[in-house]
Design a protein around this motif. Structure first.
Motif, PDB file in Angstrom:
ATOM      1  N   ARG A 180      -4.161  -1.791 -19.476  1.00  0.00           N
ATOM      2  CA  ARG A 180      -3.050  -2.021 -18.754  1.00  0.00           C
ATOM      3  C   ARG A 180      -3.085  -0.492 -17.917  1.00  0.00           C
ATOM      4  O   ARG A 180      -2.522  -0.565 -16.934  1.00  0.00           O
ATOM      5  CB  ARG A 180      -2.118  -1.996 -19.732  1.00  0.00           C
ATOM      6  CG  ARG A 180      -1.763  -3.475 -20.300  1.00  0.00           C
ATOM      7  CD  ARG A 180      -0.174  -3.664 -20.853  1.00  0.00           C
ATOM      8  NE  ARG A 180       0.204  -2.689 -21.780  1.00  0.00           N
ATOM      9  CZ  ARG A 180      -0.168  -2.666 -23.014  1.00  0.00           C
ATOM     10  NH1 ARG A 180      -0.891  -3.553 -23.594  1.00  0.00           N
ATOM     11  NH2 ARG A 180       0.350  -1.615 -23.708  1.00  0.00           N
ATOM     12  N   LEU A 181      -3.134   0.576 -18.553  1.00  0.00           N
ATOM     13  CA  LEU A 181      -3.215   2.131 -17.805  1.00  0.00           C
ATOM     14  C   LEU A 181      -4.131   1.921 -17.010  1.00  0.00           C
ATOM     15  O   LEU A 181      -3.984   2.207 -15.623  1.00  0.00           O
ATOM     16  CB  LEU A 181      -3.256   3.165 -19.052  1.00  0.00           C
ATOM     17  CG  LEU A 181      -3.229   4.540 -18.459  1.00  0.00           C
ATOM     18  CD1 LEU A 181      -1.835   4.870 -17.908  1.00  0.00           C
ATOM     19  CD2 LEU A 181      -3.510   5.451 -19.629  1.00  0.00           C
ATOM     20  N   SER A 182      -5.279   1.549 -17.168  1.00  0.00           N
ATOM     21  CA  SER A 182      -6.466   1.623 -16.252  1.00  0.00           C
ATOM     22  C   SER A 182      -6.243   0.632 -15.100  1.00  0.00           C
ATOM     23  O   SER A 182      -6.322   1.141 -13.900  1.00  0.00           O
ATOM     24  CB  SER A 182      -7.929   1.193 -16.711  1.00  0.00           C
ATOM     25  OG  SER A 182      -8.839   1.243 -15.884  1.00  0.00           O
ATOM     26  N   LEU A 183      -5.610  -0.331 -15.376  1.00  0.00           N
ATOM     27  CA  LEU A 183      -5.264  -1.617 -14.021  1.00  0.00           C
ATOM     28  C   LEU A 183      -4.123  -0.973 -13.512  1.00  0.00           C
ATOM     29  O   LEU A 183      -4.497  -0.826 -12.146  1.00  0.00           O
ATOM     30  CB  LEU A 183      -4.895  -2.704 -15.054  1.00  0.00           C
ATOM     31  CG  LEU A 183      -4.150  -3.864 -13.719  1.00  0.00           C
ATOM     32  CD1 LEU A 183      -5.222  -4.275 -12.883  1.00  0.00           C
ATOM     33  CD2 LEU A 183      -3.592  -5.005 -14.645  1.00  0.00           C
ATOM     34  N   CYS A 184      -3.254   0.002 -14.169  1.00  0.00           N
ATOM     35  CA  CYS A 184      -2.169   0.321 -13.188  1.00  0.00           C
ATOM     36  C   CYS A 184      -2.579   1.608 -12.313  1.00  0.00           C
ATOM     37  O   CYS A 184      -2.479   1.554 -10.763  1.00  0.00           O
ATOM     38  CB  CYS A 184      -1.215   1.267 -14.140  1.00  0.00           C
ATOM     39  SG  CYS A 184      -0.057   2.261 -13.152  1.00  0.00           S
ATOM     40  N   LYS A 185      -3.612   2.520 -12.703  1.00  0.00           N
ATOM     41  CA  LYS A 185      -4.120   3.558 -11.910  1.00  0.00           C
ATOM     42  C   LYS A 185      -5.129   2.920 -10.821  1.00  0.00           C
ATOM     43  O   LYS A 185      -4.978   3.363  -9.666  1.00  0.00           O
ATOM     44  CB  LYS A 185      -4.823   4.568 -12.864  1.00  0.00           C
ATOM     45  CG  LYS A 185      -4.200   5.439 -13.797  1.00  0.00           C
ATOM     46  CD  LYS A 185      -5.041   6.164 -14.797  1.00  0.00           C
ATOM     47  CE  LYS A 185      -4.144   6.921 -15.865  1.00  0.00           C
ATOM     48  NZ  LYS A 185      -4.960   7.759 -16.429  1.00  0.00           N
ATOM     49  N   VAL A 186      -5.894   2.108 -11.153  1.00  0.00           N
ATOM     50  CA  VAL A 186      -6.948   1.411 -10.283  1.00  0.00           C
ATOM     51  C   VAL A 186      -6.087   0.646  -9.192  1.00  0.00           C
ATOM     52  O   VAL A 186      -6.379   0.729  -7.951  1.00  0.00           O
ATOM     53  CB  VAL A 186      -7.886   0.545 -10.977  1.00  0.00           C
ATOM     54  CG1 VAL A 186      -9.043  -0.278  -9.964  1.00  0.00           C
ATOM     55  CG2 VAL A 186      -8.787   1.329 -11.670  1.00  0.00           C
ATOM     56  N   LEU A 187      -4.909  -0.322  -9.453  1.00  0.00           N
ATOM     57  CA  LEU A 187      -4.122  -0.872  -8.682  1.00  0.00           C
ATOM     58  C   LEU A 187      -3.556   0.038  -7.458  1.00  0.00           C
ATOM     59  O   LEU A 187      -3.590  -0.384  -6.355  1.00  0.00           O
ATOM     60  CB  LEU A 187      -3.191  -1.834  -8.999  1.00  0.00           C
ATOM     61  CG  LEU A 187      -2.887  -3.151  -8.568  1.00  0.00           C
ATOM     62  CD1 LEU A 187      -3.781  -3.909  -8.072  1.00  0.00           C
ATOM     63  CD2 LEU A 187      -1.741  -3.805  -9.443  1.00  0.00           C
ATOM     64  N   LYS A 188      -3.036   1.222  -8.260  1.00  0.00           N
ATOM     65  CA  LYS A 188      -2.426   2.024  -7.224  1.00  0.00           C
ATOM     66  C   LYS A 188      -3.694   2.710  -6.152  1.00  0.00           C
ATOM     67  O   LYS A 188      -3.138   3.069  -4.933  1.00  0.00           O
ATOM     68  CB  LYS A 188      -2.027   3.584  -7.987  1.00  0.00           C
ATOM     69  CG  LYS A 188      -0.510   2.817  -8.761  1.00  0.00           C
ATOM     70  CD  LYS A 188      -0.066   4.062  -9.506  1.00  0.00           C
ATOM     71  CE  LYS A 188       0.765   5.043  -8.496  1.00  0.00           C
ATOM     72  NZ  LYS A 188       1.453   5.998  -9.372  1.00  0.00           N
ATOM     73  N   GLY A 189      -4.536   3.028  -6.810  1.00  0.00           N
ATOM     74  CA  GLY A 189      -5.790   3.345  -5.900  1.00  0.00           C
ATOM     75  C   GLY A 189      -6.134   2.132  -4.831  1.00  0.00           C
ATOM     76  O   GLY A 189      -6.452   2.563  -3.623  1.00  0.00           O
ATOM     77  N   PHE A 190      -6.299   1.244  -5.066  1.00  0.00           N
ATOM     78  CA  PHE A 190      -6.443  -0.109  -4.378  1.00  0.00           C
ATOM     79  C   PHE A 190      -5.337  -0.126  -3.363  1.00  0.00           C
ATOM     80  O   PHE A 190      -5.642  -0.693  -2.119  1.00  0.00           O
ATOM     81  CB  PHE A 190      -6.553  -1.306  -5.066  1.00  0.00           C
ATOM     82  CG  PHE A 190      -7.035  -2.504  -4.117  1.00  0.00           C
ATOM     83  CD1 PHE A 190      -7.968  -2.222  -3.300  1.00  0.00           C
ATOM     84  CD2 PHE A 190      -7.029  -3.904  -4.583  1.00  0.00           C
ATOM     85  CE1 PHE A 190      -8.557  -3.378  -2.560  1.00  0.00           C
ATOM     86  CE2 PHE A 190      -7.212  -4.650  -3.943  1.00  0.00           C
ATOM     87  CZ  PHE A 190      -8.134  -4.666  -2.987  1.00  0.00           C
ATOM     88  N   GLN A 191      -4.003   0.161  -3.735  1.00  0.00           N
ATOM     89  CA  GLN A 191      -3.066   0.012  -2.382  1.00  0.00           C
ATOM     90  C   GLN A 191      -3.292   1.396  -1.564  1.00  0.00           C
ATOM     91  O   GLN A 191      -3.104   0.744  -0.442  1.00  0.00           O
ATOM     92  CB  GLN A 191      -1.867   0.328  -3.160  1.00  0.00           C
ATOM     93  CG  GLN A 191      -0.498   0.274  -2.377  1.00  0.00           C
ATOM     94  CD  GLN A 191       0.744   0.756  -3.005  1.00  0.00           C
ATOM     95  OE1 GLN A 191       0.839   1.553  -3.809  1.00  0.00           O
ATOM     96  NE2 GLN A 191       1.997   0.092  -2.708  1.00  0.00           N
ATOM     97  N   VAL A 192      -3.657   2.289  -2.100  1.00  0.00           N
ATOM     98  CA  VAL A 192      -3.909   3.628  -0.928  1.00  0.00           C
ATOM     99  C   VAL A 192      -5.260   3.030  -0.204  1.00  0.00           C
ATOM    100  O   VAL A 192      -5.009   3.224   1.199  1.00  0.00           O
ATOM    101  CB  VAL A 192      -4.310   4.801  -1.598  1.00  0.00           C
ATOM    102  CG1 VAL A 192      -4.855   6.039  -0.846  1.00  0.00           C
ATOM    103  CG2 VAL A 192      -3.157   5.182  -2.459  1.00  0.00           C
ATOM    104  N   ARG A 193      -6.381   2.472  -0.680  1.00  0.00           N
ATOM    105  CA  ARG A 193      -7.599   2.144   0.107  1.00  0.00           C
ATOM    106  C   ARG A 193      -7.126   0.974   1.085  1.00  0.00           C
ATOM    107  O   ARG A 193      -7.422   0.879   2.255  1.00  0.00           O
ATOM    108  CB  ARG A 193      -8.424   1.722  -0.920  1.00  0.00           C
ATOM    109  CG  ARG A 193      -9.642   1.494  -0.427  1.00  0.00           C
ATOM    110  CD  ARG A 193     -10.393   2.559   0.554  1.00  0.00           C
ATOM    111  NE  ARG A 193     -10.385   3.830  -0.055  1.00  0.00           N
ATOM    112  CZ  ARG A 193     -11.397   4.631  -0.392  1.00  0.00           C
ATOM    113  NH1 ARG A 193     -12.290   4.130  -0.806  1.00  0.00           N
ATOM    114  NH2 ARG A 193     -11.014   5.846  -0.973  1.00  0.00           N
TER     115      ARG A 193
END
Length: 199
Positions: free
Chosen positions: A168-181
């Motif tokens: 869940r923590l990894s998903l949160c961080k990666v999803l935030k990165g995907f939002q920026v990208r």
């Protein structure tokens, strides 16, 4: 005098017929090569919106026990999308970029989309929160605008089991990165669609 009229008429007719075509060819913007159309702008915006809504919900299914808004962003560092896709004459990175390589830019975007699709589709999705929104929008963008990225098998999300805290923590961080990208991808697609890169 009739000979002059006969000679003058075809010349005038030719001039009349070619002038509107000449003006038309000047007034229409140069079409960019590649998959950038108005519909691609809509698909990219829909993807950004679905990611933003998913993060804003901060729901218990995806990020249970985690305040996702307080977590750091984790970007895909295997691509150079931000620097490669910088517009001509931009100075964002402190270096003036004189040329824009559309093919390299689209290749990096495709690699980003493929990376995030692989990551997100491998996530357990018991509530189908990712599959119905983010993965659906991502799949549409890939299939309709970046066909070369669909060498990845576009499948639904993985197992129906609950996520661990680390997942869940990894998903949160990666999803935030995907939002920026995805913000970058939206800007690039709009830039390519505008034709500014060809001037």
């Amino acid at each position: 005098m009739p000979l002059v009229k006969l000679y003058f008429s075809p010349a005038l007719l030719l001039l009349v017929l070619t002038c509107p075509l000449w003006q038309l060819s000047q007034s229409v913007p140069v079409m960019s090569k590649g998959p950038v159309t108005d519909s691609c702008i809509l698909y990219a915006r829909a993807l950004l919106q679905s990611i933003s809504e998913t993060l804003a919900q901060n729901n218990d299914t995806l990020f249970s026990g985690i305040n996702c808004s307080e977590q750091i962003v984790e970007l895909n560092m295997e691509t150079n999308t931000a620097s490669v896709c910088a517009p001509k004459q931009s100075t964002c990175s402190g270096i003036v970029k004189s040329e824009f390589d559309q093919d390299l830019c689209l290749k990096n975007i495709g690699e980003d989309l493929r990376h995030y699709y692989k990551f997100l589709s491998a996530q357990p999705d018991p509530g189908m929160s990712l599959g119905s929104s983010v993965l659906g929008s991502l799949r549409e963008l890939m299939q309709n605008c970046f066909a070369s990225t669909t060498d990845v098998v576009l499948e639904e999300a993985a197992a129906d089991r609950p996520r661990t805290y680390d997942e869940r923590l990894s998903l949160c961080k990666v999803l935030k990165g995907f939002q920026v990208r995805t913000i970058t991808i939206n800007r690039v697609i709009s830039y390519l669609n505008s034709g500014e890169h060809t001037k």
